[in-house]
Design an enzyme around this catalytic site. Structure first.
Site, PDB file in Angstrom:
ATOM      1  N   ASP A  12      -0.025   8.819 -23.353  1.00 38.96           N
ATOM      2  CA  ASP A  12      -0.397   7.398 -23.860  1.00 38.96           C
ATOM      3  C   ASP A  12      -0.043   7.034 -25.350  1.00 38.96           C
ATOM      4  O   ASP A  12      -0.359   5.815 -25.656  1.00 38.96           O
ATOM      5  CB  ASP A  12      -1.729   7.030 -23.511  1.00 38.96           C
ATOM      6  CG  ASP A  12      -2.020   7.043 -21.866  1.00 38.96           C
ATOM      7  OD1 ASP A  12      -1.125   7.053 -21.137  1.00 38.96           O
ATOM      8  OD2 ASP A  12      -3.334   7.275 -21.570  1.00 38.96           O
ATOM      9  N   LYS A  18      -5.872   0.616 -23.262  1.00 39.77           N
ATOM     10  CA  LYS A  18      -5.008  -0.324 -22.341  1.00 39.77           C
ATOM     11  C   LYS A  18      -5.602   0.037 -21.064  1.00 39.77           C
ATOM     12  O   LYS A  18      -6.507   0.676 -20.795  1.00 39.77           O
ATOM     13  CB  LYS A  18      -3.528   0.489 -22.168  1.00 39.77           C
ATOM     14  CG  LYS A  18      -3.869   1.966 -22.123  1.00 39.77           C
ATOM     15  CD  LYS A  18      -3.728   2.700 -20.770  1.00 39.77           C
ATOM     16  CE  LYS A  18      -4.115   4.031 -20.729  1.00 39.77           C
ATOM     17  NZ  LYS A  18      -4.423   4.495 -19.280  1.00 39.77           N
ATOM     18  N   ALA A  36     -13.064   8.807 -22.756  1.00 42.39           N
ATOM     19  CA  ALA A  36     -12.836   9.291 -21.370  1.00 42.39           C
ATOM     20  C   ALA A  36     -13.015   8.229 -20.565  1.00 42.39           C
ATOM     21  O   ALA A  36     -13.447   8.414 -19.299  1.00 42.39           O
ATOM     22  CB  ALA A  36     -13.774  10.678 -20.954  1.00 42.39           C
TER      23      ALA A  36
END
Length: 321
Positions: free
Chosen positions: A155, A19, A115
């Site tokens: 998330d 996303k 990350a």
């Protein structure tokens, strides 16, 4: 003996999207150590895949992880293959509520930067939940899976939902947003990773220097929602925002150059996605995105054209063997 323990092995493969954050507002640090946020998540066409293969006759605590051979080279470095990986936590959580759980091997195909501010690990966890639910015939509804997903991280529910969604609270209170036609973006990936807690810590440090205390965000800007609904890239370009961007740039100053290059090569606008360091550059349409990606690649950037919104976690194959 459970039915899955007596049957042959079966593999369920699920893909789930990464996303970007089209809009990200962060409030002050709360007593629980988190920040209230108002975010607009957009699922984009860069997918993680998880293949869950049953180990008939073994206990549900027997969970192993590997990285698939078709992963993007270099992305698997530093991905833990033990209890620290969210896919293991996802499988354990689901096993607790599944009568028919057995051992499982989870193979992750990595395509979303680690990350990178794109929720790759969260997409893996969402994919693992859906795959194990099918594998063990748990029969949970999407809503029940979303509740489990929220226990794994803010998330993860979005990895299941996909599309476009407003995230409030710590980002886990999701409401679908209308975005009927995909918009086109170019993602510029960084060889560096940024940890989300580190970026929020830097945000707090910079805000303390400024002496300003931000208000708690209660909603996503109406102009962002209206631009998405109209699939109006020009209008969206004017309202892209990320409160974490100054902190990400403070930690990785090269991000300012990436954003500047994006504008120089014709992007409508650019924003660091989430905590970064992935930069999302908005293009006018698909052709524009391809040209922009090519120009950025020529300038030495790792650039990838994508579109969004796309669907959330989805079963792509289910094979007995």
């Amino acid at each position: 003996m459970s039915t899955s323990a007596g049957a042959g092995a079966r593999t369920v493969r699920v893909k789930a999207p990464g996303k970007i954050n089209v809009s990200f507002r962060a409030g002050p640090l709360r007593e629980d150590g988190y920040h209230s946020v108002a975010s607009l998540y957009l699922a984009v066409s860069l997918y993680e895949e998880v293949a869950a293969t049953s180990k008939p006759g073994t206990p549900s605590t027997d969970i192993t992880v590997s990285i698939g051979s078709s992963s993007v080279p270099g992305l698997a470095a530093g991905v833990p293959l033990d209890e620290r990986n969210l896919v293991v936590k996802a499988a354990r959580l689901l096993a607790e509520v599944s009568e028919d759980a057995c051992g499982v091997h989870l193979e992750i195909t990595k395509r979303v930067p680690v990350a990178g501010g794109m929720g790759g690990g969260s997409a893996d966890a969402a994919a693992a939940l859906l795959a194990c639910d099918a594998l063990w015939r748990s029969g949970l509804s999407r809503e029940e899976l979303s509740h489990l997903a929220a226990e794994l991280g803010a998330d993860v529910p979005f990895g299941l939902l996909g599309g476009a969604a407003i995230g409030l609270g710590v980002g886990d209170e999701l409401t679908p947003a209308l975005a009927p036609t995909p918009l086109h973006w170019v993602l510029v990936q960084s060889p560096l990773g940024l940890s989300t807690p580190l970026v929020f810590g830097e945000l707090d440090r910079l805000r303390a220097l400024d002496g300003g205390e931000p208000a708690t965000p209660r909603a996503v800007d109406a102009a962002v929602l209206s631009a998405l609904r109209a699939s109006d890239a020009e209008a969206l370009a004017a309202v892209l925002v990320n409160d974490l961007q100054p902190a990400s740039i403070s930690l990785v100053p090269q991000l300012a150059e990436v954003l500047a290059d994006g504008t120089r090569f014709g992007a409508l606008a650019g924003v660091v996605s989430g905590s970064g360091p992935t930069v999302a550059l908005l293009a006018a349409d698909e052709d524009h995105a391809l040209v922009l990606a090519e120009r950025l690649a020529d300038a030495g950037h790792n650039a990838l054209p994508v579109h969004g919104p796309v669907h959330g976690a989805k079963i792509v194959s289910d094979l007995h063997h």
